[in-house]
Design a protein around this motif. Structure first.
Motif, short mmCIF file in Angstrom:
data_model
loop_
_atom_site.label_atom_id
_atom_site.label_comp_id
_atom_site.label_asym_id
_atom_site.label_seq_id
_atom_site.Cartn_x
_atom_site.Cartn_y
_atom_site.Cartn_z
N LEU A 237 0.85 -1.18 0.00
CA LEU A 237 0.00 0.00 0.00
C LEU A 237 0.89 1.24 0.00
N TYR A 238 0.42 2.27 -0.68
CA TYR A 238 1.16 3.54 -0.70
C TYR A 238 0.16 4.68 -0.55
N THR A 239 0.43 5.58 0.40
CA THR A 239 -0.39 6.78 0.48
C THR A 239 0.50 7.93 0.97
N GLY A 240 -0.06 9.10 1.16
CA GLY A 240 0.79 10.23 1.55
C GLY A 240 0.02 11.43 2.02
N ARG A 241 0.80 12.43 2.39
CA ARG A 241 0.17 13.66 2.85
C ARG A 241 1.13 14.84 2.66
N GLY A 242 0.60 15.93 2.18
CA GLY A 242 1.35 17.18 2.14
C GLY A 242 1.13 17.87 3.47
N PRO A 243 2.18 18.06 4.26
CA PRO A 243 1.97 18.64 5.59
C PRO A 243 1.45 20.07 5.44
N ILE A 272 4.37 5.52 3.43
CA ILE A 272 3.65 6.80 3.53
C ILE A 272 4.61 7.93 3.22
N GLN A 273 4.27 8.68 2.18
CA GLN A 273 5.12 9.79 1.74
C GLN A 273 4.63 11.11 2.34
N ILE A 274 5.53 11.82 2.98
CA ILE A 274 5.18 13.14 3.51
C ILE A 274 5.88 14.17 2.63
N THR A 275 5.08 14.93 1.89
CA THR A 275 5.64 15.78 0.84
C THR A 275 5.88 17.21 1.30
N ASP A 276 6.88 17.37 2.19
CA ASP A 276 7.23 18.73 2.62
C ASP A 276 7.74 19.55 1.44
N ASP A 277 8.42 18.87 0.50
CA ASP A 277 8.91 19.56 -0.70
C ASP A 277 7.75 20.12 -1.53
N GLU A 278 6.69 19.30 -1.66
CA GLU A 278 5.53 19.72 -2.44
C GLU A 278 4.92 20.99 -1.85
N LYS A 279 4.76 20.99 -0.54
CA LYS A 279 4.11 22.15 0.09
C LYS A 279 4.91 23.41 -0.16
N ILE A 378 8.31 12.92 -8.04
CA ILE A 378 8.52 12.58 -6.62
C ILE A 378 7.31 11.84 -6.08
N GLN A 379 6.14 12.29 -6.46
CA GLN A 379 4.93 11.62 -5.96
C GLN A 379 4.69 10.30 -6.69
N ALA A 380 5.22 10.20 -7.91
CA ALA A 380 4.99 8.99 -8.69
C ALA A 380 5.82 7.81 -8.18
N LEU A 401 -1.20 -0.60 -4.14
CA LEU A 401 -2.56 -0.06 -4.15
C LEU A 401 -2.49 1.27 -3.43
N ILE A 402 -3.01 2.30 -4.07
CA ILE A 402 -2.93 3.65 -3.50
C ILE A 402 -4.31 4.15 -3.10
N PRO A 403 -4.60 4.26 -1.82
CA PRO A 403 -5.83 4.94 -1.42
C PRO A 403 -5.56 6.45 -1.44
N CYS A 404 -6.36 7.21 -2.15
CA CYS A 404 -6.14 8.66 -2.20
C CYS A 404 -7.44 9.37 -2.55
N ALA A 405 -7.48 10.66 -2.33
CA ALA A 405 -8.63 11.45 -2.76
C ALA A 405 -8.57 11.58 -4.28
N ASP A 407 -8.71 13.86 -6.32
CA ASP A 407 -7.93 14.94 -6.94
C ASP A 407 -6.46 14.55 -7.15
N GLN A 408 -6.00 13.48 -6.51
CA GLN A 408 -4.61 13.05 -6.69
C GLN A 408 -4.44 12.15 -7.90
N ASP A 409 -5.55 11.79 -8.51
CA ASP A 409 -5.48 10.82 -9.61
C ASP A 409 -4.58 11.23 -10.77
N TYR A 411 -1.73 12.54 -10.89
CA TYR A 411 -0.35 12.08 -10.67
C TYR A 411 -0.19 10.62 -11.10
N PHE A 412 -1.21 9.84 -10.72
CA PHE A 412 -1.05 8.41 -10.91
C PHE A 412 -1.46 7.97 -12.31
N LEU A 413 -2.16 8.84 -13.00
CA LEU A 413 -2.42 8.61 -14.42
C LEU A 413 -1.08 8.67 -15.16
N1 TRP Z 1 -0.03 15.30 -2.75
C1 TRP Z 1 -0.63 14.78 -1.55
C2 TRP Z 1 -1.17 15.95 -0.69
O1 TRP Z 1 -1.03 17.08 -1.02
C3 TRP Z 1 0.36 13.98 -0.72
C4 TRP Z 1 0.67 12.65 -1.32
C5 TRP Z 1 1.91 12.21 -1.75
C6 TRP Z 1 -0.23 11.58 -1.54
N2 TRP Z 1 1.84 10.97 -2.19
C7 TRP Z 1 0.54 10.52 -2.08
C8 TRP Z 1 -1.61 11.40 -1.28
C9 TRP Z 1 -0.06 9.29 -2.40
C10 TRP Z 1 -2.20 10.18 -1.62
C11 TRP Z 1 -1.42 9.14 -2.16
O2 TRP Z 1 -1.74 15.72 0.35
#
Ligand code: TRP
Length: 570
Positions: A237-243, A272-279, A378-380, A401-405, A407-409, A411-413
């Protein structure tokens, strides 16, 4: 180092205009631009060292057209995005529904990766782009979600990772997000009841309420993951969050609670990816950024980056409290973890995406910074198993398998297309809807507005007060009217929030029935919700209190090996 050089390095000396003249903007004023030093600046530095030509220096600087202070932090967002201008030639506005058919990922493969030497099949990828290329199917009224009357949208919705705007009718009324349409436009599939049945059959687990009741509503290749689970083949599983804020609310954490549940059901590794760079890179709101800089008394861009890094650490503690299995979970913060085979994949990925694609998919324009364009890589790359050698060694054939909202699709497309080109496994996805704020459907939980959300730090009393006085009610104006006409659970926030957590369908159906009949009052509905939320938040807080800096270190330890084999008891 040389004192003279340090002096030259200070913001005040190199700033195009004297900070004293603009006290407001003091914190923005900086000359600390990273990257190669323009020759003109080197010359200027020499001159100032001689301390004889400061007049001439400011002359020169003025002619150098240095970026304005805010441009040192990010793109100039002076331009207002015109939602009607979605003609596709100006990327600024994101993917307009009918612009999707202009995105032909396959036709735009850069020459460098169009070698034909890859052993993968490109067909599967065409399926995705083909479904995008087709104009979105016209949905029958009966297919519209919830009892929606077929209202004509005067302005189409727009969904990118950075902008989410629902449909608007001719009178300017917000029609909200049409999720069926997004699924069709993105070329994803709705999660059907057959798929949920299969999930239950294969895993032996009742699907989570968030799946059963449609918060996670759409997917890509979930069947592939179920196949692998059935066959005992590894996946992760892979998911993440932009702090983005120090205090996380229920809306932030529900997806993580869901992921923690999935991890237990499948008993597989999770990254779990924490995207401090993205923010840092993607903060397009200059005003907001300036406010943040003021708050943190920041002087240079790096102060802002450090701010996001600190928030990342705080957020990680909250995320851990959602109940992940330490022995199967790796949490990483981009600015600390980038390197090794992860970076190698970033390089491989970056070469598969053209500027045009990035513009089209994310709606970037020519004044957006290059980091934004590159961030997709980076997110890919956490989607590729060999990015995590401590878990998968050098295997590239383990899908995630990526659970995400939803709006993140986008990236994964891109990721799925790149996976084909690189001979890697394509990530599979489950998409969630956006969670409504207390004020009702179509409103957004906001970390800066206390009363829009239940924060994970709220105590029982506060939760009670917030739900009682702020949760949008589907009840009637007076008790008498409610008894006579009944309420509407579908728009009732207390009922909806409860539905995220209450496992029993019987309980939910009973509540809905009695509410409609008018025998269950708004206060009773709210109090049922309050009780549940208090339990959920209390359990979270108990977990959270146990998370120490040491725990965070363990989760973030990239040298810790994780057993990727599926179906071992936790
Ligand atoms: N871009 C997402 C956000 O702003 C953070 C994120 C990185 C993410 N990798 C992900 C979310 C993978 C869902 C799945 O919160």
């Amino acid at each position: 180092m040389s004192h003279a050089l340090n002096q030259v390095n200070t913001a005040d000396t190199i700033s195009p205009s004297s900070p004293a003249a603009q006290p407001e903007a003091e914190f923005q004023s900086t000359g600390d631009i990273s990257g190669p030093e323009p020759e003109a600046i080197t010359l200027a530095r020499r001159k100032i060292r001689s301390e004889s030509m400061s007049e001439q220096l400011s002359e020169r600087l003025a002619h150098m057209k240095l970026p304005q202070p805010e441009r040192l932090f990010g793109p100039d967002e002076g331009e207002i995005i015109d939602l009607d201008d979605l003609d596709g030639d100006d990327g600024d506005a994101g993917v307009a529904p009918d612009a999707w058919d202009k995105i032909k990922l396959d036709d735009e493969v850069p020459e460098s990766v169009r070698t034909g030497r890859m052993t993968h099949s490109r067909n599967a990828s065409r399926v995705d782009s083909a479904s995008i290329s087709r104009p979105p199917p016209i949905l029958e009224a009966s297919e519209q979600p919830e009892k929606a009357k077929p209202v004509e949208a005067a302005r189409e919705q727009k969904i990118t990772p950075f902008d989410v705007a629902g449909e608007v009718d001719a009178a300017g009324k917000d029609l909200g997000i049409n999720y069926d349409k997004i699924t069709a436009q993105f070329g994803a599939s709705k999660i059907s009841s057959e798929l949920l049945e299969r999930f239950e059959k294969v895993t032996g687990q009742r699907p989570h309420p968030l799946l059963r009741r449609g918060t996670f509503f759409s997917h890509r290749d979930l069947n592939t993951i179920l196949d692998r689970y059935e066959q005992g083949k590894p996946f992760y599983l892979y998911t993440g969050r932009g702090p983005s804020s120090d205090s996380m609310h229920l809306g932030h954490l529900i997806p993580f609670m869901f992921t923690a549940w999935l991890q237990r059901v499948f008993n597989v590794p999770l990254v779990i990816q924490i995207t401090d760079d993205e923010k840092y890179l993607l903060e397009r709101d200059i005003k907001k950024q300036a406010e943040t800089m003021k708050k943190i008394k920041g002087k240079k861009p790096i102060d802002l980056l450090r701010h996001y890094q600190r928030m990342a650490t705080d957020n990680i503690k909250d995320i851990i409290a959602c109940g992940f299995l330490l022995e199967k979970t790796y949490i990483f913060q981009d600015t600390q973890a980038m390197g090794g085979t992860f970076y190698q994949n970033v390089v491989l990925f970056a070469k598969t995406v053209t500027l045009n694609q990035s513009k089209n998919v994310f709606g970037f324009g020519d004044s957006d910074n290059i980091g934004m364009y590159h961030f997709a890589a980076i997110q890919a790359c956490p989607s590729f198993s060999n990015s995590f050698p401590q878990i998968f060694g050098d295997r590239t054939d383990i899908p995630c398998l990526i659970p995400c909202a939803i709006d993140q699709d986008p990236y994964f497309l891109l990721t799925r297309d790149a996976a084909d080109k690189l001979g890697y496994q394509k990530p599979c996805l489950v998409h969630s809807k956006f969670l409504p704020a207390l004020q009702g459907a179509g409103t957004k939980m906001s970390a800066s507005n206390e009363n829009t959300a239940i924060f994970m730090t709220d105590d029982a009393k506060k939760i009670h007060k917030k739900i009682r006085s702020h949760a949008f009610s589907g009840g009637r104006a007076t008790q008498e009217e409610h008894k006579r006409l009944g309420g509407d659970p579908d728009v009732d926030i207390a009922y909806q929030y409860l539905s995220f957590f209450e496992d029993s369908d019987e309980v939910m159906e009973g509540l809905a029935r009695d509410y409609r009949a008018g025998t269950l009052s708004t206060v009773e509905m709210k109090d049922t919700c309050i009780k549940k939320l208090q339990e959920v938040v209390a359990e979270f807080q108990k977990n959270r209190a146990e998370v120490t800096d040491e725990t965070v270190k363990q989760f973030q330890d990239a040298t810790r090996t994780i057993d990727p084999s599926p179906r071992k008891t936790a």
